[in-house]
Design a protein around this motif. Structure first.
Motif, PDB file in Angstrom:
ATOM      1  N   PRO A 115       0.810  -1.257   0.055  1.00  0.00           N
ATOM      2  CA  PRO A 115       0.029  -0.043  -0.158  1.00  0.00           C
ATOM      3  C   PRO A 115       0.979   1.202   0.018  1.00  0.00           C
ATOM      4  O   PRO A 115       1.794   1.459   0.537  1.00  0.00           O
ATOM      5  N   GLY A 116       0.658   2.153  -0.806  1.00  0.00           N
ATOM      6  CA  GLY A 116       1.255   3.412  -1.000  1.00  0.00           C
ATOM      7  C   GLY A 116       2.233   3.374  -2.251  1.00  0.00           C
ATOM      8  O   GLY A 116       2.602   4.470  -2.737  1.00  0.00           O
ATOM      9  N   ALA A 117       2.461   2.207  -2.858  1.00  0.00           N
ATOM     10  CA  ALA A 117       3.013   2.164  -4.094  1.00  0.00           C
ATOM     11  C   ALA A 117       2.263   2.954  -5.179  1.00  0.00           C
ATOM     12  O   ALA A 117       1.161   3.006  -5.167  1.00  0.00           O
ATOM     13  N   VAL A 118       3.117   3.530  -6.089  1.00  0.00           N
ATOM     14  CA  VAL A 118       2.631   4.680  -6.935  1.00  0.00           C
ATOM     15  C   VAL A 118       2.830   4.314  -8.475  1.00  0.00           C
ATOM     16  O   VAL A 118       4.385   4.001  -8.809  1.00  0.00           O
ATOM     17  N   TRP A 119       2.068   4.089  -9.453  1.00  0.00           N
ATOM     18  CA  TRP A 119       2.302   4.108 -11.071  1.00  0.00           C
ATOM     19  C   TRP A 119       1.781   5.247 -11.498  1.00  0.00           C
ATOM     20  O   TRP A 119       0.778   6.031 -11.211  1.00  0.00           O
ATOM     21  N   ARG A 120       2.416   5.630 -12.615  1.00  0.00           N
ATOM     22  CA  ARG A 120       1.937   6.621 -13.735  1.00  0.00           C
ATOM     23  C   ARG A 120       1.307   5.742 -14.972  1.00  0.00           C
ATOM     24  O   ARG A 120       1.873   4.901 -15.595  1.00  0.00           O
ATOM     25  N   ASN A 121      -0.016   5.960 -15.163  1.00  0.00           N
ATOM     26  CA  ASN A 121      -0.729   5.115 -16.095  1.00  0.00           C
ATOM     27  C   ASN A 121      -1.141   6.197 -17.441  1.00  0.00           C
ATOM     28  O   ASN A 121      -1.836   6.960 -16.964  1.00  0.00           O
ATOM     29  N   THR A 122      -0.976   5.823 -18.559  1.00  0.00           N
ATOM     30  CA  THR A 122      -1.240   6.427 -19.687  1.00  0.00           C
ATOM     31  C   THR A 122      -2.219   5.577 -20.391  1.00  0.00           C
ATOM     32  O   THR A 122      -1.968   4.706 -20.792  1.00  0.00           O
ATOM     33  N   GLU A 162      -4.744  10.482 -25.463  1.00  0.00           N
ATOM     34  CA  GLU A 162      -4.278  10.022 -24.202  1.00  0.00           C
ATOM     35  C   GLU A 162      -4.516  10.781 -23.179  1.00  0.00           C
ATOM     36  O   GLU A 162      -4.366  12.006 -22.998  1.00  0.00           O
ATOM     37  N   THR A 163      -4.235  10.002 -21.944  1.00  0.00           N
ATOM     38  CA  THR A 163      -4.397  10.939 -20.712  1.00  0.00           C
ATOM     39  C   THR A 163      -3.715  10.078 -19.675  1.00  0.00           C
ATOM     40  O   THR A 163      -3.420   8.918 -19.783  1.00  0.00           O
ATOM     41  N   GLU A 164      -3.153  10.833 -18.621  1.00  0.00           N
ATOM     42  CA  GLU A 164      -2.274  10.460 -17.554  1.00  0.00           C
ATOM     43  C   GLU A 164      -3.102  10.189 -16.135  1.00  0.00           C
ATOM     44  O   GLU A 164      -3.483  11.327 -15.915  1.00  0.00           O
ATOM     45  N   LEU A 165      -2.992   9.363 -15.339  1.00  0.00           N
ATOM     46  CA  LEU A 165      -3.578   9.250 -14.029  1.00  0.00           C
ATOM     47  C   LEU A 165      -2.387   8.771 -13.398  1.00  0.00           C
ATOM     48  O   LEU A 165      -1.751   7.753 -13.729  1.00  0.00           O
ATOM     49  N   GLU A 166      -2.345   9.038 -11.902  1.00  0.00           N
ATOM     50  CA  GLU A 166      -1.262   8.726 -11.095  1.00  0.00           C
ATOM     51  C   GLU A 166      -2.205   7.805 -10.127  1.00  0.00           C
ATOM     52  O   GLU A 166      -3.052   8.256  -9.762  1.00  0.00           O
ATOM     53  N   TYR A 167      -1.859   6.468 -10.118  1.00  0.00           N
ATOM     54  CA  TYR A 167      -2.585   5.319  -9.338  1.00  0.00           C
ATOM     55  C   TYR A 167      -1.533   5.008  -8.385  1.00  0.00           C
ATOM     56  O   TYR A 167      -0.336   4.898  -8.250  1.00  0.00           O
ATOM     57  N   GLN A 168      -2.204   4.926  -7.014  1.00  0.00           N
ATOM     58  CA  GLN A 168      -1.848   4.487  -5.893  1.00  0.00           C
ATOM     59  C   GLN A 168      -2.530   3.012  -5.451  1.00  0.00           C
ATOM     60  O   GLN A 168      -3.544   3.083  -5.333  1.00  0.00           O
ATOM     61  N   LEU A 169      -1.652   2.216  -4.875  1.00  0.00           N
ATOM     62  CA  LEU A 169      -2.042   0.943  -4.102  1.00  0.00           C
ATOM     63  C   LEU A 169      -2.787   1.367  -2.967  1.00  0.00           C
ATOM     64  O   LEU A 169      -1.941   1.611  -2.088  1.00  0.00           O
ATOM     65  N   ALA A 170      -3.979   1.212  -2.860  1.00  0.00           N
ATOM     66  CA  ALA A 170      -4.674   1.993  -1.669  1.00  0.00           C
ATOM     67  C   ALA A 170      -4.894   0.578  -0.613  1.00  0.00           C
ATOM     68  O   ALA A 170      -5.009   0.821   0.705  1.00  0.00           O
ATOM     69  N   VAL A 171      -5.469  -0.446  -1.148  1.00  0.00           N
ATOM     70  CA  VAL A 171      -5.431  -1.610  -0.226  1.00  0.00           C
ATOM     71  C   VAL A 171      -4.846  -2.911  -0.710  1.00  0.00           C
ATOM     72  O   VAL A 171      -4.883  -3.172  -2.096  1.00  0.00           O
TER      73      VAL A 171
END
Length: 145
Positions: free
Chosen positions: A47-54, A61-70
């Motif tokens: 939990p807390g790990a982060v990815w940039r998803n395109t 194209e759009t980018e979101l920053e994702y985090q593992l919450a659970v």
């Protein structure tokens, strides 16, 4: 908010399947909308790990920053955000012996004026949900740890 839910059975034991999906960078393999997904931190996935998803949606194209919450033995939740949307991918797993049942729920909550487009985007997100349900089991079953 738009929510799409799909249920699929994957011929992988639960722990292996969760380990495969907990690395969100693998979305490139199973999510037809993902163009790139890159981990922004290092170390073990937790939990807390982060990815940039395109992603590509409707030709853009759009980018979101994702985090593992659970991160639980039978559940993963990833939350993503950019200036126009909040996204949640909630994955719940049920052990079925040598296979695993996945209940996959993707939700999008648009911000500001982008909310006005929601009714027009629902059908496309349903089609994307169908494409994920078709592709994810094949990708997970083909992946060897």
């Amino acid at each position: 908010m738009i929510s799409v839910e799909r249920v699929m059975v994957v011929r992988r034991p639960l722990a292996e399947f969760v380990a495969y999906l907990e690395d969100f960078a693998r979305a490139e393999e199973w999510d037809p909308g993902t163009v790139r997904c890159v981990r922004l931190d290092d170390g073990p996935v937790r939990p807390g790990a982060v990815w940039r998803n395109t992603s590509r949606f409707r030709g853009r194209e759009t980018e979101l920053e994702y985090q593992l919450a659970v991160r639980e033995p039978a559940r993963l939740v990833f939350v993503g955000e950019n200036r126009t949307v909040y996204a949640t991918d909630d994955l719940r797993f049920t052990d079925e012996g040598t296979a695993t049942r996945l209940t996959y729920r993707a939700s999008l909550a648009f911000k500001g004026f982008a909310r006005l487009a929601e009714p027009f985007l629902r059908a496309e997100f349903e089609r994307l949900g169908d494409a994920v349900a078709a592709r994810l089991p094949r990708a997970a079953e083909a992946h060897h740890a």
